[in-house]
Every structure is written in C-alpha cells, then in structure tokens.
Design a protein around this motif. Structure first.
Motif, PDB file in Angstrom:
ATOM      1  N   ASP A 180      75.841  52.031  15.490  1.00  0.00           N
ATOM      2  CA  ASP A 180      75.106  52.114  14.216  1.00  0.00           C
ATOM      3  C   ASP A 180      73.893  53.028  14.326  1.00  0.00           C
ATOM      4  OD1 ASP A 180      73.697  50.249  15.790  1.00  0.00           O
ATOM      5  OD2 ASP A 180      73.371  48.858  14.136  1.00  0.00           O
ATOM      6  N   GLN A 181      73.212  52.999  15.458  1.00  0.00           N
ATOM      7  CA  GLN A 181      72.061  53.875  15.673  1.00  0.00           C
ATOM      8  C   GLN A 181      72.502  55.338  15.740  1.00  0.00           C
ATOM      9  OE1 GLN A 181      70.661  52.140  19.318  1.00  0.00           O
ATOM     10  NE2 GLN A 181      69.130  50.883  18.269  1.00  0.00           N
ATOM     11  N   PHE A 182      73.651  55.567  16.357  1.00  0.00           N
ATOM     12  CA  PHE A 182      74.174  56.932  16.466  1.00  0.00           C
ATOM     13  C   PHE A 182      74.491  57.504  15.094  1.00  0.00           C
ATOM     14  CE2 PHE A 182      77.615  60.014  17.090  1.00  0.00           C
ATOM     15  CZ  PHE A 182      77.004  60.880  17.991  1.00  0.00           C
ATOM     16  N   LEU A 183      75.083  56.684  14.218  1.00  0.00           N
ATOM     17  CA  LEU A 183      75.411  57.168  12.873  1.00  0.00           C
ATOM     18  C   LEU A 183      74.154  57.565  12.108  1.00  0.00           C
ATOM     19  CD1 LEU A 183      78.259  54.757  11.736  1.00  0.00           C
ATOM     20  CD2 LEU A 183      78.441  57.027  12.777  1.00  0.00           C
ATOM     21  N   LYS A 184      73.069  56.822  12.313  1.00  0.00           N
ATOM     22  CA  LYS A 184      71.795  57.205  11.689  1.00  0.00           C
ATOM     23  C   LYS A 184      71.254  58.485  12.330  1.00  0.00           C
ATOM     24  CE  LYS A 184      69.534  53.401  12.172  1.00  0.00           C
ATOM     25  NZ  LYS A 184      68.506  52.357  12.094  1.00  0.00           N
ATOM     26  N   PHE A 185      71.350  58.590  13.644  1.00  0.00           N
ATOM     27  CA  PHE A 185      70.829  59.740  14.382  1.00  0.00           C
ATOM     28  C   PHE A 185      71.479  61.039  13.928  1.00  0.00           C
ATOM     29  CE2 PHE A 185      71.031  62.647  18.026  1.00  0.00           C
ATOM     30  CZ  PHE A 185      69.689  62.756  18.339  1.00  0.00           C
ATOM     31  N   VAL A 186      72.799  61.020  13.708  1.00  0.00           N
ATOM     32  CA  VAL A 186      73.502  62.252  13.324  1.00  0.00           C
ATOM     33  C   VAL A 186      73.475  62.486  11.815  1.00  0.00           C
ATOM     34  CG1 VAL A 186      74.983  62.305  15.353  1.00  0.00           C
ATOM     35  CG2 VAL A 186      75.792  61.163  13.268  1.00  0.00           C
ATOM     36  N   GLY A 187      72.895  61.558  11.054  1.00  0.00           N
ATOM     37  CA  GLY A 187      72.729  61.757   9.624  1.00  0.00           C
ATOM     38  C   GLY A 187      73.889  61.303   8.760  1.00  0.00           C
ATOM     39  N   VAL A 188      74.836  60.591   9.329  1.00  0.00           N
ATOM     40  CA  VAL A 188      75.969  60.083   8.549  1.00  0.00           C
ATOM     41  C   VAL A 188      75.516  58.927   7.665  1.00  0.00           C
ATOM     42  CG1 VAL A 188      78.202  58.910   8.715  1.00  0.00           C
ATOM     43  CG2 VAL A 188      77.688  60.851  10.204  1.00  0.00           C
ATOM     44  N   ALA A 189      74.595  58.115   8.175  1.00  0.00           N
ATOM     45  CA  ALA A 189      74.074  56.969   7.429  1.00  0.00           C
ATOM     46  C   ALA A 189      72.558  57.079   7.343  1.00  0.00           C
ATOM     47  CB  ALA A 189      74.460  55.664   8.117  1.00  0.00           C
ATOM     48  N   ALA A 190      72.017  56.752   6.177  1.00  0.00           N
ATOM     49  CA  ALA A 190      70.569  56.826   5.988  1.00  0.00           C
ATOM     50  C   ALA A 190      69.869  55.572   6.493  1.00  0.00           C
ATOM     51  CB  ALA A 190      70.256  57.040   4.514  1.00  0.00           C
ATOM     52  N   THR A 191      70.579  54.438   6.453  1.00  0.00           N
ATOM     53  CA  THR A 191      69.967  53.163   6.857  1.00  0.00           C
ATOM     54  C   THR A 191      70.922  52.403   7.769  1.00  0.00           C
ATOM     55  OG1 THR A 191      70.937  51.896   5.034  1.00  0.00           O
ATOM     56  CG2 THR A 191      68.808  52.987   4.612  1.00  0.00           C
ATOM     57  N   GLY A 192      70.388  51.403   8.421  1.00  0.00           N
ATOM     58  CA  GLY A 192      71.213  50.543   9.259  1.00  0.00           C
ATOM     59  C   GLY A 192      72.256  49.799   8.436  1.00  0.00           C
ATOM     60  N   GLY A 193      71.890  49.385   7.228  1.00  0.00           N
ATOM     61  CA  GLY A 193      72.826  48.686   6.351  1.00  0.00           C
ATOM     62  C   GLY A 193      73.987  49.574   5.948  1.00  0.00           C
ATOM     63  N   GLN A 194      73.683  50.822   5.663  1.00  0.00           N
ATOM     64  CA  GLN A 194      74.739  51.762   5.302  1.00  0.00           C
ATOM     65  C   GLN A 194      75.658  52.007   6.500  1.00  0.00           C
ATOM     66  OE1 GLN A 194      73.430  55.715   4.193  1.00  0.00           O
ATOM     67  NE2 GLN A 194      75.261  56.071   2.981  1.00  0.00           N
ATOM     68  N   ALA A 195      75.081  52.153   7.683  1.00  0.00           N
ATOM     69  CA  ALA A 195      75.879  52.343   8.899  1.00  0.00           C
ATOM     70  C   ALA A 195      76.799  51.142   9.119  1.00  0.00           C
ATOM     71  CB  ALA A 195      74.963  52.552  10.107  1.00  0.00           C
ATOM     72  N   LYS A 196      76.263  49.949   8.915  1.00  0.00           N
ATOM     73  CA  LYS A 196      77.046  48.727   9.089  1.00  0.00           C
ATOM     74  C   LYS A 196      78.263  48.731   8.167  1.00  0.00           C
ATOM     75  CE  LYS A 196      76.698  43.738   8.443  1.00  0.00           C
ATOM     76  NZ  LYS A 196      75.810  42.626   8.072  1.00  0.00           N
ATOM     77  N   MET A 197      78.076  49.095   6.908  1.00  0.00           N
ATOM     78  CA  MET A 197      79.179  49.098   5.945  1.00  0.00           C
ATOM     79  C   MET A 197      80.232  50.150   6.293  1.00  0.00           C
ATOM     80  SD  MET A 197      78.534  46.536   4.224  1.00  0.00           S
ATOM     81  CE  MET A 197      80.021  46.692   3.271  1.00  0.00           C
ATOM     82  N   ILE A 198      79.804  51.321   6.722  1.00  0.00           N
ATOM     83  CA  ILE A 198      80.738  52.373   7.126  1.00  0.00           C
ATOM     84  C   ILE A 198      81.603  51.884   8.284  1.00  0.00           C
ATOM     85  CG2 ILE A 198      80.916  54.684   8.157  1.00  0.00           C
ATOM     86  CD1 ILE A 198      78.328  55.387   6.587  1.00  0.00           C
ATOM     87  N   ILE A 199      80.967  51.228   9.248  1.00  0.00           N
ATOM     88  CA  ILE A 199      81.677  50.729  10.426  1.00  0.00           C
ATOM     89  C   ILE A 199      82.625  49.590  10.042  1.00  0.00           C
ATOM     90  CG2 ILE A 199      81.400  49.575  12.656  1.00  0.00           C
ATOM     91  CD1 ILE A 199      78.630  51.118  12.801  1.00  0.00           C
ATOM     92  N   LEU A 200      82.120  48.610   9.293  1.00  0.00           N
ATOM     93  CA  LEU A 200      82.945  47.458   8.919  1.00  0.00           C
ATOM     94  C   LEU A 200      84.108  47.845   8.018  1.00  0.00           C
ATOM     95  CD1 LEU A 200      80.272  44.666   8.358  1.00  0.00           C
ATOM     96  CD2 LEU A 200      81.815  44.965  10.297  1.00  0.00           C
ATOM     97  N   ASP A 201      83.974  48.919   7.258  1.00  0.00           N
ATOM     98  CA  ASP A 201      85.058  49.392   6.394  1.00  0.00           C
ATOM     99  C   ASP A 201      86.153  50.121   7.174  1.00  0.00           C
ATOM    100  OD1 ASP A 201      83.931  48.320   4.129  1.00  0.00           O
ATOM    101  OD2 ASP A 201      83.055  50.206   3.431  1.00  0.00           O
ATOM    102  N   GLY A 202      85.972  50.260   8.490  1.00  0.00           N
ATOM    103  CA  GLY A 202      86.992  50.897   9.325  1.00  0.00           C
ATOM    104  C   GLY A 202      87.032  52.404   9.215  1.00  0.00           C
ATOM    105  N   GLU A 203      85.923  52.997   8.804  1.00  0.00           N
ATOM    106  CA  GLU A 203      85.876  54.448   8.612  1.00  0.00           C
ATOM    107  C   GLU A 203      85.508  55.223   9.878  1.00  0.00           C
ATOM    108  OE1 GLU A 203      83.620  55.658   5.153  1.00  0.00           O
ATOM    109  OE2 GLU A 203      83.973  53.711   4.218  1.00  0.00           O
ATOM    110  N   VAL A 204      85.173  54.514  10.947  1.00  0.00           N
ATOM    111  CA  VAL A 204      84.674  55.165  12.162  1.00  0.00           C
ATOM    112  C   VAL A 204      85.687  55.007  13.301  1.00  0.00           C
ATOM    113  CG1 VAL A 204      82.804  55.210  13.861  1.00  0.00           C
ATOM    114  CG2 VAL A 204      82.299  54.686  11.476  1.00  0.00           C
TER     115      VAL A 204
END
Length: 63
Positions: A5-29
């Motif tokens: 989740d931190q990596f997704l924020k670092f590379v700019g895919v997610a703006a927040t931890g919550g957004q990163a969590k949803m992207i991951i839980l949705d199976g998009e990663v």
C-alpha cells in the motif's frame, strides 16, 4: 522493504492509504504476475508491481 500500500502511494497510483487499500482489495494489483490482495505484503527490490498496463519495479533505494 516497503509495504504494497505504501508503494502504491509512493509511485502515485493511489493518493491515500484508503484508496490504495481499495485498489488492492479489488484485485487490481499483481505482484510478480500474481494477483495480490494483502495490502501489507512486503516488497523487495526487483519485485514487479502491475496495475492495469502500468508496471513498476521496486528499487533498492525505496525506504
């Protein structure tokens, strides 16, 4: 090591931890061509993280 989740924020895919969590839980990663749904997955240098058509490689200098 960096968590997925931190990596997704670092590379700019997610703006927040919550957004990163949803992207991951949705199976998009994928990590090394395997769908990853654990946001706390620790990434090591050389791991490849894919979201859609975007592919990012974890580098040694990420903390």
């Amino acid at each position: 090591m960096i968590k997925l989740d931190q990596f997704l924020k670092f590379v700019g895919v997610a703006a927040t931890g919550g957004q990163a969590k949803m992207i991951i839980l949705d199976g998009e990663v994928r990590v090394n061509d395997t769908v990853e749904t654990r946001r706390g997955r620790k990434l090591a240098p050389g791991d490849k993280v894919a979201i859609g058509e975007q592919v990012f490689e974890v580098q040694d200098d990420i903390t």
